[in-house]
Structure formats: C-alpha cells, structure tokens
Design a protein around this motif. Structure first.
Motif, PDB file in Angstrom:
ATOM      1  N   ALA A  78       0.826  -1.210   0.000  1.00  0.00           N
ATOM      2  CA  ALA A  78       0.000   0.000   0.000  1.00  0.00           C
ATOM      3  C   ALA A  78       0.859   1.258   0.000  1.00  0.00           C
ATOM      4  N   GLY A  79       1.966   1.232   0.737  1.00  0.00           N
ATOM      5  CA  GLY A  79       2.869   2.378   0.750  1.00  0.00           C
ATOM      6  C   GLY A  79       3.500   2.614  -0.610  1.00  0.00           C
ATOM      7  N   PHE A  80       3.900   1.531  -1.281  1.00  0.00           N
ATOM      8  CA  PHE A  80       4.431   1.666  -2.631  1.00  0.00           C
ATOM      9  C   PHE A  80       3.364   2.260  -3.557  1.00  0.00           C
ATOM     10  N   GLY A  81       2.118   1.762  -3.412  1.00  0.00           N
ATOM     11  CA  GLY A  81       1.040   2.256  -4.256  1.00  0.00           C
ATOM     12  C   GLY A  81       0.760   3.723  -4.017  1.00  0.00           C
ATOM     13  N   LEU A  82       0.809   4.154  -2.767  1.00  0.00           N
ATOM     14  CA  LEU A  82       0.583   5.565  -2.454  1.00  0.00           C
ATOM     15  C   LEU A  82       1.668   6.432  -3.091  1.00  0.00           C
ATOM     16  N   HIS A  83       2.913   5.991  -2.977  1.00  0.00           N
ATOM     17  CA  HIS A  83       4.011   6.756  -3.569  1.00  0.00           C
ATOM     18  C   HIS A  83       3.850   6.857  -5.081  1.00  0.00           C
ATOM     19  N   ARG A  84       3.508   5.746  -5.718  1.00  0.00           N
ATOM     20  CA  ARG A  84       3.367   5.734  -7.171  1.00  0.00           C
ATOM     21  C   ARG A  84       2.180   6.561  -7.644  1.00  0.00           C
ATOM     22  N   LEU A  85       1.253   6.833  -6.757  1.00  0.00           N
ATOM     23  CA  LEU A  85       0.137   7.708  -7.091  1.00  0.00           C
ATOM     24  C   LEU A  85       0.502   9.171  -6.863  1.00  0.00           C
ATOM     25  N   VAL A  86       1.033   9.491  -5.684  1.00  0.00           N
ATOM     26  CA  VAL A  86       1.330  10.880  -5.347  1.00  0.00           C
ATOM     27  C   VAL A  86       2.451  11.427  -6.219  1.00  0.00           C
ATOM     28  N   TRP A  87       3.404  10.591  -6.557  1.00  0.00           N
ATOM     29  CA  TRP A  87       4.575  11.034  -7.343  1.00  0.00           C
ATOM     30  C   TRP A  87       4.135  11.725  -8.639  1.00  0.00           C
ATOM     31  N   PRO A  88       3.350  11.087  -9.520  1.00  0.00           N
ATOM     32  CA  PRO A  88       2.964  11.779 -10.756  1.00  0.00           C
ATOM     33  C   PRO A  88       1.876  12.826 -10.552  1.00  0.00           C
ATOM     34  N   VAL A  89       0.928  12.569  -9.644  1.00  0.00           N
ATOM     35  CA  VAL A  89      -0.169  13.516  -9.450  1.00  0.00           C
ATOM     36  C   VAL A  89       0.355  14.854  -8.928  1.00  0.00           C
ATOM     37  N   SER A  90       1.337  14.821  -8.050  1.00  0.00           N
ATOM     38  CA  SER A  90       1.863  16.080  -7.506  1.00  0.00           C
ATOM     39  C   SER A  90       2.511  16.936  -8.583  1.00  0.00           C
ATOM     40  N   LEU A  91       3.000  16.305  -9.655  1.00  0.00           N
ATOM     41  CA  LEU A  91       3.609  17.059 -10.740  1.00  0.00           C
ATOM     42  C   LEU A  91       2.596  17.937 -11.461  1.00  0.00           C
ATOM     43  N   LEU A  92       1.317  17.586 -11.389  1.00  0.00           N
ATOM     44  CA  LEU A  92       0.284  18.435 -11.986  1.00  0.00           C
ATOM     45  C   LEU A  92       0.260  19.809 -11.330  1.00  0.00           C
ATOM     46  N   PHE A  93       0.703  19.884 -10.082  1.00  0.00           N
ATOM     47  CA  PHE A  93       0.740  21.142  -9.342  1.00  0.00           C
ATOM     48  C   PHE A  93       2.121  21.790  -9.399  1.00  0.00           C
ATOM     49  N   THR A  94       3.156  20.991  -9.144  1.00  0.00           N
ATOM     50  CA  THR A  94       4.482  21.574  -8.957  1.00  0.00           C
ATOM     51  C   THR A  94       5.139  22.018 -10.261  1.00  0.00           C
ATOM     52  N   VAL A  95       4.902  21.302 -11.353  1.00  0.00           N
ATOM     53  CA  VAL A  95       5.566  21.668 -12.605  1.00  0.00           C
ATOM     54  C   VAL A  95       5.049  22.997 -13.169  1.00  0.00           C
ATOM     55  N   PRO A  96       3.715  23.254 -13.213  1.00  0.00           N
ATOM     56  CA  PRO A  96       3.288  24.595 -13.656  1.00  0.00           C
ATOM     57  C   PRO A  96       3.815  25.717 -12.765  1.00  0.00           C
ATOM     58  N   TRP A  97       3.887  25.473 -11.462  1.00  0.00           N
ATOM     59  CA  TRP A  97       4.471  26.474 -10.564  1.00  0.00           C
ATOM     60  C   TRP A  97       5.944  26.687 -10.884  1.00  0.00           C
ATOM     61  N   PHE A  98       6.665  25.625 -11.112  1.00  0.00           N
ATOM     62  CA  PHE A  98       8.094  25.694 -11.371  1.00  0.00           C
ATOM     63  C   PHE A  98       8.401  26.366 -12.707  1.00  0.00           C
ATOM     64  N   LEU A  99       7.623  26.068 -13.737  1.00  0.00           N
ATOM     65  CA  LEU A  99       7.914  26.559 -15.076  1.00  0.00           C
ATOM     66  C   LEU A  99       7.197  27.849 -15.438  1.00  0.00           C
ATOM     67  N   GLU A 100       5.971  28.033 -14.936  1.00  0.00           N
ATOM     68  CA  GLU A 100       5.168  29.182 -15.362  1.00  0.00           C
ATOM     69  C   GLU A 100       4.724  30.087 -14.217  1.00  0.00           C
ATOM     70  N   ARG A 101       5.009  29.684 -12.986  1.00  0.00           N
ATOM     71  CA  ARG A 101       4.504  30.392 -11.807  1.00  0.00           C
ATOM     72  C   ARG A 101       2.972  30.476 -11.858  1.00  0.00           C
ATOM     73  N   ARG A 102       2.375  29.317 -12.151  1.00  0.00           N
ATOM     74  CA  ARG A 102       0.931  29.167 -12.113  1.00  0.00           C
ATOM     75  C   ARG A 102       0.604  27.962 -11.240  1.00  0.00           C
ATOM     76  N   VAL A 103      -0.365  28.117 -10.359  1.00  0.00           N
ATOM     77  CA  VAL A 103      -0.756  27.052  -9.439  1.00  0.00           C
ATOM     78  C   VAL A 103      -2.159  26.576  -9.795  1.00  0.00           C
ATOM     79  N   PRO A 104      -2.304  25.361 -10.294  1.00  0.00           N
ATOM     80  CA  PRO A 104      -3.636  24.848 -10.621  1.00  0.00           C
ATOM     81  C   PRO A 104      -4.484  24.672  -9.362  1.00  0.00           C
ATOM     82  N   LEU A 105      -5.762  24.950  -9.491  1.00  0.00           N
ATOM     83  CA  LEU A 105      -6.731  24.690  -8.426  1.00  0.00           C
ATOM     84  C   LEU A 105      -7.546  23.481  -8.859  1.00  0.00           C
ATOM     85  N   LEU A 106      -7.201  22.334  -8.308  1.00  0.00           N
ATOM     86  CA  LEU A 106      -7.783  21.068  -8.742  1.00  0.00           C
ATOM     87  C   LEU A 106      -8.382  20.328  -7.562  1.00  0.00           C
TER      88      LEU A 106
END
Length: 308
Positions: free
Chosen positions: A98-126
């Motif tokens: 379950a811990g592996f599964g949680l990591h494999r879920l949060v790892w890509p999903v968090s990029l939906l938030f952090t990458v736009p902030w990192f590259l464009e300084r935009r924070v999605p509201l999802l």
C-alpha cells in the motif's frame, strides 16, 4: 523511495523538449498550464499528461472514485502487490504494498501542481474530480481538467477566466502548498487504513513523493539544481509569512509554511567547493520499507540511517 522500486523512467538525461517530441494533442490545448504539461510529457519518461475531462473504464481511475470508495484503493494496492511480487520474487507485506502504491500515485499527481508552478509560476486549483489516472507497467497516464488557477499579477493570463492572483512569490508558494495539500488530504485518508500509518507519517510520505517528483522532473528539464533550491525554499521550516494567498473574495488564506507537509525538503547545504548533487544527497522524511523485500535497496537517505 529508491529509483528502482517506485520511480518511473530512467535516471535524468538530456531533456526532450523539442516540438518533435510533443504529442499532437498537446499542441492544440488552450489550458493555461498546458505548456508545462506538454514539457513534462515530452521530457519525462513514464508520465503522460493530457488536458481532458476525467476518464473511467479501460484501466482509467478517477481520483474522486479512489477517495470515495475503499474498494478502489484495495484494487490499486492489489495491482501493485502483483507487480512487486513479479519484481522481487516474494510477496510484500500488505502495508508495504500500500505504501508503494501511495508513492506511485502521489509522485505523478503532484507534478500536476508543482511543474506549472516551477515553469510558469501558475498554481492549478484542482480537486479529485478533476483528475484521472491510468497506470501501466511503464507509464502513468493522467488527465487533468483545469478550470481555475492562481498566478502573479504580471502574468499575461492574469485576466483570463478562472485566473486568480497572488500578490507575490511567497503568496504563490503558500497557495501551492495549500492547493496540493487540499488535493492530497482525501487521498491520504483513503490510503491510511491500507498503509497503516498515522497522519504524520502519511504526510511525510507525501512530502517525499512531492520533492522527489519535481527534483527528478527538474533534472530531465535541465534545471535540477534550480528545482533543488526552489523545493528547499518551498518547504523551509519557519519561513516568512506569505500574507494573503489570493485576491480578495477567494477565501484562500494560506496555511502556515510549510503545513501540512513535513518541514524541509531534505537537501543538505552545498559543501564548500562543490557544485551539483548526486541522486542520494537527500534525507527522506519517511521510510518506504523497501528493505522488507530487498535489503540491498535501502535508500541512502532513509531516516533509519540518517537519524541514528
């Protein structure tokens, strides 16, 4: 977690950011954060983001269903357990799977938030009902329906529908922490009974996935050291107050930095006369328990080692 146990894709390499590598569907999307998602998809093996409504069926799982139905979590954990049985040649403890599964879920999903902030300084509201996920053996495919975001006042998109403004960089960072924290909270609650960890450890696990995801993606985008520096500032303990997170009327006052995440990104200060960092130069906030199936895969930054 170790790269070999949970992280999609190979070690960082030269970025693949030319238009030739950008999916055709990505070039047509008008979504404000689409340029960041296009670059993420083009440069990061194992992550494919599409700006589209949530999907169900055919292997697709809505995050809203995952947070609302315990059976969906158990099915996802069972999927990971089968994959890891083939990988390690022995069954994982249910909480480890379950811990592996949680990591494999949060790892890509968090990029939906952090990458736009990192590259464009935009924070999605999802919310969970805006995202769906399909995980194959080699890639995590995601759809994201973005209708609102936060940006800085001088952003060209500040006047577009769905845009809200943060007065400065600190306020925008606070909004990122809050938006991502609000998104992940029901996910962690859903996984808690299977992972068998309390909120503090669950948030430490989430912090590790968020940091490792952007640090890895930043390397593939050719900006690994900037990702390291900005993650350190984003999660710095006892940082300055960010003030109001958004324009009046939004009701979006930030949580104290870096709540609800574990303080500190885990990177040590640069050593004198040294530039750059290896992939092990980070102290993790949580133990992924990979040693229970592969003792030789103990993470270099595991708190079982660094906090002795």
């Amino acid at each position: 977690m170790t790269a070999s146990s949970t992280r999609p894709g190979p070690a960082p390499c030269a970025p693949r950011t030319t238009e030739a590598h950008t999916p055709a569907h990505a070039l047509e999307s008008p979504t404000p954060c689409a340029p960041s998602y296009h670059r993420l998809t083009a440069s990061t093996p194992g992550v494919d983001v599409r700006c589209a409504p949530p999907r169900r069926g055919g292997g697709w799982l809505s995050l809203a269903d995952l947070t609302a139905h315990p059976d969906a979590v158990r099915e996802l954990v069972a999927h990971d357990a089968r994959q890891d049985l083939a990988r390690y040649g022995r069954p994982l403890r249910p909480d480890v799977a379950a811990g592996f599964g949680l990591h494999r879920l949060v790892w890509p999903v968090s990029l939906l938030f952090t990458v736009p902030w990192f590259l464009e300084r935009r924070v999605p509201l999802l919310g969970p009902d805006d995202v769906s996920l399909r995980r194959g053996s080699a890639a995590a495919e995601l759809t994201v329906r973005l209708e609102a975001f936060v940006c800085l006042p001088d952003d060209p998109a500040a006047g577009s529908p769905g845009a809200r403004t943060a007065p400065d960089e600190n306020a925008l960072a606070a909004r990122l922490r809050r938006s991502l924290g609000e998104f992940l909270a029901p996910v962690l609650t859903a996984f808690g009974p299977e992972v068998r960890r309390g909120p503090r450890v669950l948030w430490a696990m989430a912090t590790d996935a968020v940091v490792e995801g952007l640090w890895y993606a930043g390397g593939l985008l050719g900006e690994r050291e900037r990702a390291r520096a900005e993650l350190s500032a984003l999660l710095a303990p006892g940082g300055p107050s960010a003030g109001p997170a958004c324009a009046p009327g939004a009701g979006l006052a930030p949580a104290p930095a870096p709540a609800p995440f574990t303080p500190g990104a885990g990177f040590p200060p640069p050593a004198p006369g040294r530039t750059g960092a290896s992939g092990t130069d980070r102290a993790r906030a949580s133990c992924c328990l990979v040693y229970t199936v592969g003792p030789g895969e103990m993470c270099g930054g595991c708190p079982r080692v660094t906090r002795r």
